[in-house]
Design an enzyme around this catalytic site. Sequence first.
Site, short mmCIF file in Angstrom:
data_model
loop_
_atom_site.label_atom_id
_atom_site.label_comp_id
_atom_site.label_asym_id
_atom_site.label_seq_id
_atom_site.Cartn_x
_atom_site.Cartn_y
_atom_site.Cartn_z
N HIS A 231 25.67 -37.47 -19.47
CA HIS A 231 24.93 -37.94 -20.66
C HIS A 231 24.99 -36.92 -21.78
O HIS A 231 24.11 -36.89 -22.64
CB HIS A 231 23.47 -38.23 -20.26
CG HIS A 231 23.35 -39.30 -19.23
ND1 HIS A 231 23.48 -40.63 -19.51
CD2 HIS A 231 23.18 -39.21 -17.89
CE1 HIS A 231 23.37 -41.34 -18.39
NE2 HIS A 231 23.18 -40.50 -17.38
N LYS B 196 17.85 -16.53 -15.61
CA LYS B 196 18.15 -15.15 -15.18
C LYS B 196 19.33 -14.60 -15.97
O LYS B 196 19.33 -13.50 -16.47
CB LYS B 196 18.50 -15.12 -13.68
CG LYS B 196 17.41 -14.99 -12.68
CD LYS B 196 16.45 -13.87 -12.82
CE LYS B 196 15.25 -14.09 -13.63
NZ LYS B 196 14.23 -15.00 -13.46
N LYS C 205 7.31 -7.88 -19.72
CA LYS C 205 7.10 -8.31 -18.35
C LYS C 205 5.98 -9.34 -18.27
O LYS C 205 6.03 -10.27 -17.50
CB LYS C 205 6.76 -7.12 -17.45
CG LYS C 205 6.57 -7.47 -15.98
CD LYS C 205 7.80 -8.12 -15.39
CE LYS C 205 7.58 -8.67 -13.99
NZ LYS C 205 8.70 -9.51 -13.54
N ASN D 253 -0.25 0.05 6.03
CA ASN D 253 0.40 -0.86 5.08
C ASN D 253 0.92 -2.01 5.90
O ASN D 253 1.55 -1.82 6.94
CB ASN D 253 1.55 -0.14 4.36
CG ASN D 253 2.26 -1.07 3.36
OD1 ASN D 253 1.67 -2.07 2.94
ND2 ASN D 253 3.49 -0.76 3.02
N GLY D 254 0.61 -3.25 5.48
CA GLY D 254 1.11 -4.44 6.20
C GLY D 254 -0.06 -5.32 6.62
O GLY D 254 -1.14 -5.27 6.02
N TRP E 135 -3.41 -1.98 -1.49
CA TRP E 135 -3.08 -3.25 -2.17
C TRP E 135 -3.71 -4.30 -1.27
O TRP E 135 -3.17 -4.63 -0.21
CB TRP E 135 -1.56 -3.38 -2.25
CG TRP E 135 -1.05 -4.69 -2.79
CD1 TRP E 135 -0.86 -5.84 -2.09
CD2 TRP E 135 -0.66 -4.97 -4.13
NE1 TRP E 135 -0.37 -6.82 -2.91
CE2 TRP E 135 -0.23 -6.34 -4.16
CE3 TRP E 135 -0.62 -4.26 -5.30
CZ2 TRP E 135 0.23 -6.95 -5.33
CZ3 TRP E 135 -0.15 -4.88 -6.47
CH2 TRP E 135 0.25 -6.20 -6.48
N ARG F 95 3.69 1.28 -6.64
CA ARG F 95 3.61 0.21 -5.63
C ARG F 95 2.42 -0.72 -5.89
O ARG F 95 2.28 -1.77 -5.26
CB ARG F 95 3.50 0.80 -4.21
CG ARG F 95 4.67 1.71 -3.83
CD ARG F 95 4.36 2.51 -2.56
NE ARG F 95 4.34 1.68 -1.38
CZ ARG F 95 5.41 1.38 -0.65
NH1 ARG F 95 6.58 1.83 -1.02
NH2 ARG F 95 5.33 0.62 0.42
N GLU G 170 16.60 -21.93 -13.17
CA GLU G 170 16.26 -20.52 -12.92
C GLU G 170 17.50 -19.64 -13.00
O GLU G 170 17.46 -18.55 -13.59
CB GLU G 170 15.57 -20.38 -11.56
CG GLU G 170 15.25 -18.98 -11.11
CD GLU G 170 14.32 -18.21 -12.04
OE1 GLU G 170 13.70 -18.82 -12.94
OE2 GLU G 170 14.23 -16.98 -11.89
N CYS H 215 0.84 -1.20 0.00
CA CYS H 215 0.00 0.00 0.00
C CYS H 215 0.88 1.26 0.00
O CYS H 215 2.04 1.22 0.35
CB CYS H 215 -0.88 0.03 1.25
SG CYS H 215 -1.88 -1.44 1.42
N GLU I 168 18.57 -14.11 -19.82
CA GLU I 168 17.56 -13.12 -20.23
C GLU I 168 18.01 -11.68 -19.97
O GLU I 168 17.49 -10.76 -20.57
CB GLU I 168 16.21 -13.38 -19.57
CG GLU I 168 16.12 -13.15 -18.08
CD GLU I 168 14.69 -13.35 -17.58
OE1 GLU I 168 13.73 -13.00 -18.29
OE2 GLU I 168 14.53 -13.85 -16.46
C1 AGP Z 1 11.20 -14.53 -15.87
O1 AGP Z 1 12.28 -13.75 -15.42
C2 AGP Z 1 10.58 -13.99 -17.16
N1 AGP Z 1 10.28 -12.62 -17.04
C3 AGP Z 1 9.46 -14.86 -17.69
O2 AGP Z 1 9.98 -16.15 -17.87
C4 AGP Z 1 8.21 -14.96 -16.79
O3 AGP Z 1 8.52 -15.71 -15.63
C5 AGP Z 1 7.12 -15.70 -17.59
O4 AGP Z 1 6.80 -14.93 -18.72
C6 AGP Z 1 5.86 -15.97 -16.77
O5 AGP Z 1 5.29 -14.76 -16.36
P1 AGP Z 1 4.09 -14.82 -15.26
O6 AGP Z 1 4.71 -15.37 -14.01
O7 AGP Z 1 3.64 -13.41 -15.12
O8 AGP Z 1 3.03 -15.72 -15.77
#
Ligand code: AGP
Length: 610
Positions: free
Chosen positions: A506, A487, A605, A100-101, A74, A27, A483, A2, A490
Amino acid sequence: MCGIIGYVGTRDVVPVLITGLKKLEYRGYDSAGIAVVNGNGVEVVRAEGKLSNLESKLNEKQLQGTFGMGHTRWATHGKPNENNAHPHRDCTGQVVVIHNGIIENFLPLKQRLQKSGHQFKTETDTEVVAHLIEQNLKDGTKFVDAVKKSLKELEGHYALVMIDGTEPGTIVAAKHGPPLVIGLGDNENIVASDVAPLLAYTRNIIYLEDGEYAIADQKSVRVFDEKDQQVNRPPKKIMWDAVMAEKEGYRHYMLKEIHEQPRGVRDTFNGRMFEESGEVYFNDLQFTPEEWANIKRVHVVACGTSWHAGLIGKFLLEEAARIPIEVDYGSEYRYRNPIVDEDTLVIGVTQSGETADTIAGMQEAKARGAKLITICNVIGAAATRLSEGVIYTNAGPEIGVASTKAFTTQLTAFYLLSLYIRQLRGENRDDLRFAMHEMRVIPEKLEAILKKEKQIEELAHKFYKSQDFLFLGRGVHYPIALEGALKLKEISYIHAEGYPAGEMKHGPIALIDENMPVVAIATHTPVYEKVVSNLQEVKARDGILIVICDEGDEAIRKIADEVVEIPWTVEPLQPILAVVPTQLLAYHIALRRGCDVDQPRNLAKSVTVE
Ligand code: AGP
């Protein structure tokens, strides 16, 4: 997260509040409201949705005054609507609170106050604070003293701003968890959730610490500790510009969000784990033991980082439920004619709640009779409207395209869900209490890892020119290898692959040479010895070994070229800790390579198309 703002001074307060709330929009919020104290007493205007809706209402109802507060909500407790929007008031309408919280003990407090005759109007935890202060105002106690007494009865994490219409000109602000800062102006003072709204008026900022409260009027700001002793807290001179203020001084949103993970994890388990009763409780997800007993299989549907979270969720849920858990990419699941019927539970995992492939997979399952749960970071997002139950990851808005705090809070949600399932299956409450305790101390262990950022930055500077990376992990850490590789690729555009450590022989072992950095996670799990053998194989081929291991692991120190130590925790929680060094490594390598960390090329995003 919030947004909070409070003002006392000489300016027309409504524009100050609205402008300030706009600086806090990043936020994330679902409703907003302001309160102004003037000759008519306390006047409150609230609205669901965006600030523009609140402004439209304020155009119809002009509020005048130089003293007031504003809030962007929020939602955590209570639906995102006008009635639950802050500010909240007591029965008299004179005590006004924004928050907030999470007030963890709001239910017993609310029941006690209702027994004393207090009438509640909302579903929020926040409203309890207004009525508690009202209760403590009885017998002529002054407002500030009633607030002090009330704060001592609250449990949980909160940033609160409180005023009393009968004592205009005094603001009381209290911090216990979420941030709260105070700007010292010329004949005016302003309280807010962070620096962004203050910079228009002052650069002299006081940061409240946990357990402290401040009493502010037009001329002065006094800070007190939880023993009511006045604290001498000289203001800091903040030279940030507005954009830097939204990043709270961090160079990128991604780095800020990596460092927000202790709070995000805490805000995700707070209000859901109750050690006293040994129970886990979800606001927006209820299963009876019988309903759970009818679930014969679980499918987890997600994309990208969320899919990696689902792979770890598989370990946690299979251990808890002893039924088959499948994890699938949304883009695959939606077209593979999945075997689904009414005894299938499908869990959609999505930070944005708007990922087309994940939603399509969930819709496919729903059409075939499956029950749906969503794990999501955005209140009211499309994926949450599809399912019977939602577990919100209270990470706050994630702005950086590379997902970080959403991932660790998704793992937290899966951990809580595994405890919930164990509870439904009648597991011993003491075992559940132990599991909850291990979760509760994770934020401080995350803080300890974040303190190693400098070491990881130096590591990044050694390897930022590498053309390829291999990430290795086994068991719960195989998804962390995936993961960590995602990271890195990307945001730094370096090719990286995540692999089960046991799979290296393998094929991928052919890649190992003196130019290949290999990042491995080797904390103490049942397959630790196997991982050590895999690391020996890498060394035997001159691979460069960067190993994430338990604190004090001398065996690893002997074989690794670089070591990042992390605190011990139980196996199901190790991925939450182990992922952080890989996030920081990716960030600092990308930074060194001059990449656009927050908006990497070709990425969005939220991928809302196929
Ligand atoms: C992860 O760093 C990426 N931005 C991407 O793989 C993301 O996790 C994926 O597009 C899924 O997004 P979502 O969690 O909003 O569904």
